[in-house]
Write a protein that holds these residues in place. Structure first.
Motif, PDB file in Angstrom:
ATOM      1  N   LYS A   1       0.848  -1.188   0.000  1.00  0.00           N
ATOM      2  CA  LYS A   1       0.000   0.000   0.000  1.00  0.00           C
ATOM      3  C   LYS A   1       0.884   1.237   0.000  1.00  0.00           C
ATOM      4  O   LYS A   1       1.877   1.304   0.714  1.00  0.00           O
ATOM      5  CB  LYS A   1      -0.909   0.022   1.241  1.00  0.00           C
ATOM      6  CG  LYS A   1      -1.752  -1.235   1.423  1.00  0.00           C
ATOM      7  CD  LYS A   1      -2.462  -1.222   2.765  1.00  0.00           C
ATOM      8  CE  LYS A   1      -3.191  -2.524   3.033  1.00  0.00           C
ATOM      9  NZ  LYS A   1      -2.237  -3.651   3.256  1.00  0.00           N
ATOM     10  N   SER A   2       0.507   2.217  -0.794  1.00  0.00           N
ATOM     11  CA  SER A   2       1.238   3.474  -0.803  1.00  0.00           C
ATOM     12  C   SER A   2       1.083   4.168   0.538  1.00  0.00           C
ATOM     13  O   SER A   2       0.023   4.124   1.176  1.00  0.00           O
ATOM     14  CB  SER A   2       0.713   4.379  -1.916  1.00  0.00           C
ATOM     15  OG  SER A   2       1.276   5.675  -1.816  1.00  0.00           O
ATOM     16  N   GLN A   3       2.145   4.831   0.988  1.00  0.00           N
ATOM     17  CA  GLN A   3       2.086   5.607   2.230  1.00  0.00           C
ATOM     18  C   GLN A   3       1.332   6.914   2.051  1.00  0.00           C
ATOM     19  O   GLN A   3       0.994   7.567   3.041  1.00  0.00           O
ATOM     20  CB  GLN A   3       3.503   5.897   2.725  1.00  0.00           C
ATOM     21  CG  GLN A   3       4.269   4.671   3.182  1.00  0.00           C
ATOM     22  CD  GLN A   3       5.686   4.998   3.562  1.00  0.00           C
ATOM     23  OE1 GLN A   3       6.633   4.630   2.878  1.00  0.00           O
ATOM     24  NE2 GLN A   3       5.856   5.720   4.654  1.00  0.00           N
TER      25      GLN A   3
ATOM     26  N   GLU B   1       0.554  11.661   4.692  1.00  0.00           N
ATOM     27  CA  GLU B   1       1.479  10.527   4.675  1.00  0.00           C
ATOM     28  C   GLU B   1       1.300   9.672   5.928  1.00  0.00           C
ATOM     29  O   GLU B   1       1.252  10.177   7.045  1.00  0.00           O
ATOM     30  CB  GLU B   1       2.922  11.002   4.571  1.00  0.00           C
ATOM     31  CG  GLU B   1       3.898   9.862   4.310  1.00  0.00           C
ATOM     32  CD  GLU B   1       5.269  10.360   3.907  1.00  0.00           C
ATOM     33  OE1 GLU B   1       6.179   9.526   3.798  1.00  0.00           O
ATOM     34  OE2 GLU B   1       5.429  11.576   3.705  1.00  0.00           O
TER      35      GLU B   1
ATOM     36  N   ALA C   1       3.671   3.206   6.987  1.00  0.00           N
ATOM     37  CA  ALA C   1       3.174   2.128   6.133  1.00  0.00           C
ATOM     38  C   ALA C   1       2.624   0.938   6.919  1.00  0.00           C
ATOM     39  O   ALA C   1       1.563   0.396   6.595  1.00  0.00           O
ATOM     40  CB  ALA C   1       4.282   1.672   5.186  1.00  0.00           C
ATOM     41  N   SER C   2       3.341   0.517   7.969  1.00  0.00           N
ATOM     42  CA  SER C   2       2.947  -0.702   8.688  1.00  0.00           C
ATOM     43  C   SER C   2       1.679  -0.525   9.503  1.00  0.00           C
ATOM     44  O   SER C   2       1.120  -1.502  10.013  1.00  0.00           O
ATOM     45  CB  SER C   2       4.079  -1.167   9.601  1.00  0.00           C
ATOM     46  OG  SER C   2       4.359  -0.190  10.591  1.00  0.00           O
TER      47      SER C   2
END
Length: 274
Positions: free
Chosen positions: A20-22, A61, A64-65
């Protein structure tokens, strides 16, 4: 086309996490002029999200995790519906984030997450929230000896009969990529998005789009003026709906999807125009 029952096989990679994009897309639904409908199968969004003049989506933004995209079904017999409550953490503390929270709270929102681009799959957006079933912003901030972060959550007060939509169109951001005047090709190396054509010194026909990525969509914005660029239905690299030529008049736009023809070559199929 309505839904036809098909066998559902396990995809390569099985249930491994999806990339997945941040960069999370946030759209204030009050700024939307046209929200795409879905095809007869109820998931794929058809056409582009079109914003009102001077309005655009924003990006926040995420770590990510921490991105979590759950979908839950619930309800009584014959009245089951879906709720979709995405969440993610945004690291640190900034004036821009505080202003975002202040001004987006109690607004009707839609949230988009780009899926699959880093896995080699054809990327698409998974959109949560619609004009009829919007999301509301909720936040939980942490600022202590361990970390400074903000858990950004979304509540869906109105249940839906549909799961989040899949969208492959363009997203309108504040930045528009400029195309040089008198150019007969459009370089889209900057990625999926909007490309502003210019009034030309002579009559110009667009013949190709360069550096495209298979499956992505690109929107050309008309310039108006004395010599707006045109795309002819006879142009070999374009497939125009109804074989109708397009002229880049002021306020017009046309969106193409890049279809792979092999050896890195693409044909561009019209998906919408206005």
């Amino acid at each position: 086309m309505s839904y036809v029952k098909v066998n559902i096989r396990k995809k390569p990679g099985g249930g491994a996490p999806q990339a997945k994009s941040q960069e999370v897309v946030v759209i204030d639904l009050a700024d939307v002029a046209i929200w795409p409908s879905r095809d007869g199968k109820g998931v794929l969004m058809v056409g582009d999200i079109q914003m009102k003049p001077g309005k655009y989506a924003t990006i926040i933004e995420a770590t990510a995790s921490t991105i979590s995209l759950p979908v839950t079904s619930e309800g009584e017999e014959d009245a089951v519906s879906f709720t979709s409550l995405p969440e993610f953490s945004h690291p640190g503390s900034s004036l821009e984030f505080d202003e975002f929270i202040t001004n987006m709270t109690n607004r009707n929102l839609a949230i988009g997450f780009k899926i699959g681009a880093c896995d080699g799959d054809v990327p698409y957006y998974r959109f949560y929230g619609t004009p009829c079933t919007p999301l509301s912003l909720m936040v939980e901030g942490t600022n202590n000896n361990e970390s400074t972060s903000n858990l950004v959550k979304f509540q869906q007060f109105q249940k839906s009969r549909s799961v989040p939509g899949r969208y492959s169109g363009t997203v309108t951001f504040a930045t528009v990529n400029a195309v040089a005047a008198d150019a007969t090709t459009v370089d889209v190396a900057a990625g999926s998005g909007r490309y502003q054509l210019q009034d030309n010194s002579i009559a110009i026909g667009i013949t190709d789009i360069l550096n495209a990525t298979t499956g992505l969509q690109y929107t050309l914005l008309g310039s108006g003026g004395t010599n707006p660029a045109t795309i002819a239905s006879s142009a070999a690299n374009f497939i125009l709906a109804g074989a109708v030529d397009w002229q880049g008049l002021a306020g017009t736009q046309i969106t193409f999807e890049a279809i792979d023809q092999g050896a890195g070559d693409h044909v561009f199929v019209e998906r919408s125009r206005s």
